[in-house]
Enzyme design. Structure first.
Site, PDB file in Angstrom:
ATOM      1  N   TRP A 161      11.462   7.197  12.412  1.00 13.11           N
ATOM      2  CA  TRP A 161      11.548   7.466  10.967  1.00 13.11           C
ATOM      3  C   TRP A 161      12.390   8.712  10.696  1.00 13.11           C
ATOM      4  O   TRP A 161      13.096   8.788   9.686  1.00 13.11           O
ATOM      5  CB  TRP A 161      10.142   7.643  10.404  1.00 13.11           C
ATOM      6  CG  TRP A 161      10.096   7.939   8.929  1.00 13.11           C
ATOM      7  CD1 TRP A 161      10.076   7.036   7.905  1.00 13.11           C
ATOM      8  CD2 TRP A 161      10.075   9.241   8.298  1.00 13.11           C
ATOM      9  NE1 TRP A 161      10.033   7.685   6.693  1.00 13.11           N
ATOM     10  CE2 TRP A 161      10.033   9.027   6.901  1.00 13.11           C
ATOM     11  CE3 TRP A 161      10.073  10.538   8.781  1.00 13.11           C
ATOM     12  CZ2 TRP A 161       9.996  10.077   6.000  1.00 13.11           C
ATOM     13  CZ3 TRP A 161      10.043  11.587   7.875  1.00 13.11           C
ATOM     14  CH2 TRP A 161      10.006  11.347   6.506  1.00 13.11           C
ATOM     15  N   HIS A 162      12.330   9.710  11.598  1.00 11.11           N
ATOM     16  CA  HIS A 162      13.056  10.952  11.374  1.00 11.11           C
ATOM     17  C   HIS A 162      14.549  10.809  11.616  1.00 11.11           C
ATOM     18  O   HIS A 162      15.331  11.662  11.180  1.00 11.11           O
ATOM     19  CB  HIS A 162      12.485  12.058  12.275  1.00 11.11           C
ATOM     20  CG  HIS A 162      11.168  12.583  11.804  1.00 11.11           C
ATOM     21  ND1 HIS A 162       9.969  11.987  12.133  1.00 11.11           N
ATOM     22  CD2 HIS A 162      10.853  13.642  11.015  1.00 11.11           C
ATOM     23  CE1 HIS A 162       8.981  12.656  11.576  1.00 11.11           C
ATOM     24  NE2 HIS A 162       9.488  13.662  10.891  1.00 11.11           N
ATOM     25  N   GLY A 163      14.959   9.769  12.322  1.00 18.35           N
ATOM     26  CA  GLY A 163      16.382   9.581  12.532  1.00 18.35           C
ATOM     27  C   GLY A 163      16.656   8.678  13.719  1.00 18.35           C
ATOM     28  O   GLY A 163      15.856   8.592  14.650  1.00 18.35           O
TER      29      GLY A 163
END
Length: 309
Positions: A161-163
């Protein structure tokens, strides 16, 4: 990250309600705390982080071990103060308009295991993954083995989700592994006996172990590449063999310890609640905070870390 049921219902009330002086005061207090944490703590820590993490190029000379450790501790404080400030400024801004947002942080570095860390860090995201990923996968309802698998999958997706970068993926899997180890050991007889026999000493030790497990994870989160993270961790491991740290580095380590101790005292003694409850003390305290932010705040600090997410 709010739920529609909690947020949308407040909009109608907020539009119809009259402006509240109490909301203006309490909301402004939250904003002032957030600005102080961002400008005075997070942005100054960023100045220690950038030369090491952004200055290291894959294949180049690994950074000095003590400098790498300072930068890693600094990022540990930076990301907490930066993101909790970001959240608190949002909460305070909303409260001025009569809208209550959920608490997003609750002293996450003072917990005794990684499961509790995720109950106190980025609470809105953690509860979202719990309700929309972990529980639909089966949660803890299908036996211990499936529970642990569900935890690892959830943390893997949290990292993603963060990248779309391997560093975030491995960071998520690392936390999944920590949750896995905690789940396997928590109820083992030797661990239960240690917890019972050591009492207060166990609680302090558990907090320190958990804190440093989180610190190692932040290396993965902050590094640009996995090889960069490995080089920084390797430098930290070799630091004692390179000689003692400099006086300024020792002072910074003492500052990190003081940050944790003061955070624990603030929670135990409820300093902030006491300050907010006394009008004269509140005026003096928040005037001091504003002055400190103006005088001590970094002049050209970076944007909020979570703007990139």
């Amino acid at each position: 990250i709010e739920r529609a049921g909690h947020l949308l219902s407040q909009f109608q009330y907020a539009f119809a309600a009259r402006a509240s002086f109490a909301n203006l005061v309490s909301g402004s207090q939250m904003i002032f705390w957030g600005l102080f944490k961002k400008l005075v703590i997070a942005d100054h820590c960023a100045a220690l982080v950038e030369p090491v993490y952004s200055g290291f190029v894959d294949g180049g000379t690994p950074p000095d071990g003590w400098a790498a450790l300072v930068a890693t501790y600094a990022f540990t404080l930076q990301i907490y103060c930066d993101f909790s400030a970001y959240s608190e400024i949002a909460q305070g801004s909303a409260r001025i308009f009569g809208i209550e947002l959920m608490q997003n942080f609750d002293q996450p570095y003072l917990v005794g295991n990684v499961r509790e860390f995720w109950r106190h860090w980025h609470i809105s995201l953690s509860t979202w993954f719990r309700d929309y990923v972990y529980r639909p996968l089966g949660g803890n309802r299908r036996g211990p083995a499936r529970t642990l698998i569900n935890l690892v999958v959830t943390m893997f997706l949290s990292g993603l989700w963060h990248g779309a970068a391997w560093t975030f993926v491995v960071w998520g899997l690392y936390h999944g592994g920590l949750l896995l180890v905690h789940g396997l050991l928590e109820h083992r007889a030797p661990v239960v006996a240690l917890r019972r026999n050591l009492g207060r000493l166990w609680s302090i030790t558990a907090v320190l172990i958990t804190f440093h497990a989180i610190v190692v994870g932040w290396v993965l989160f902050r590094a640009d590449t996995l090889s960069g993270a490995a080089a920084i961790l390797g430098s930290i491991v070799r630091a004692p063999s390179s000689g003692p740290p400099r006086a300024s580095q020792l002072a910074f380590f003492a500052g990190v310890a003081a940050f944790l101790v003061l955070s624990a005292l603030a929670r135990r003694l409820r300093w902030r609640e006491r300050l907010d409850a006394r009008p004269i003390a509140s005026v003096i305290g928040y005037s001091t905070i504003i002055l400190a932010a103006l005088v001590l705040g970094a002049e050209s600090g970076p944007q909020f870390i979570y703007f990139q997410f």
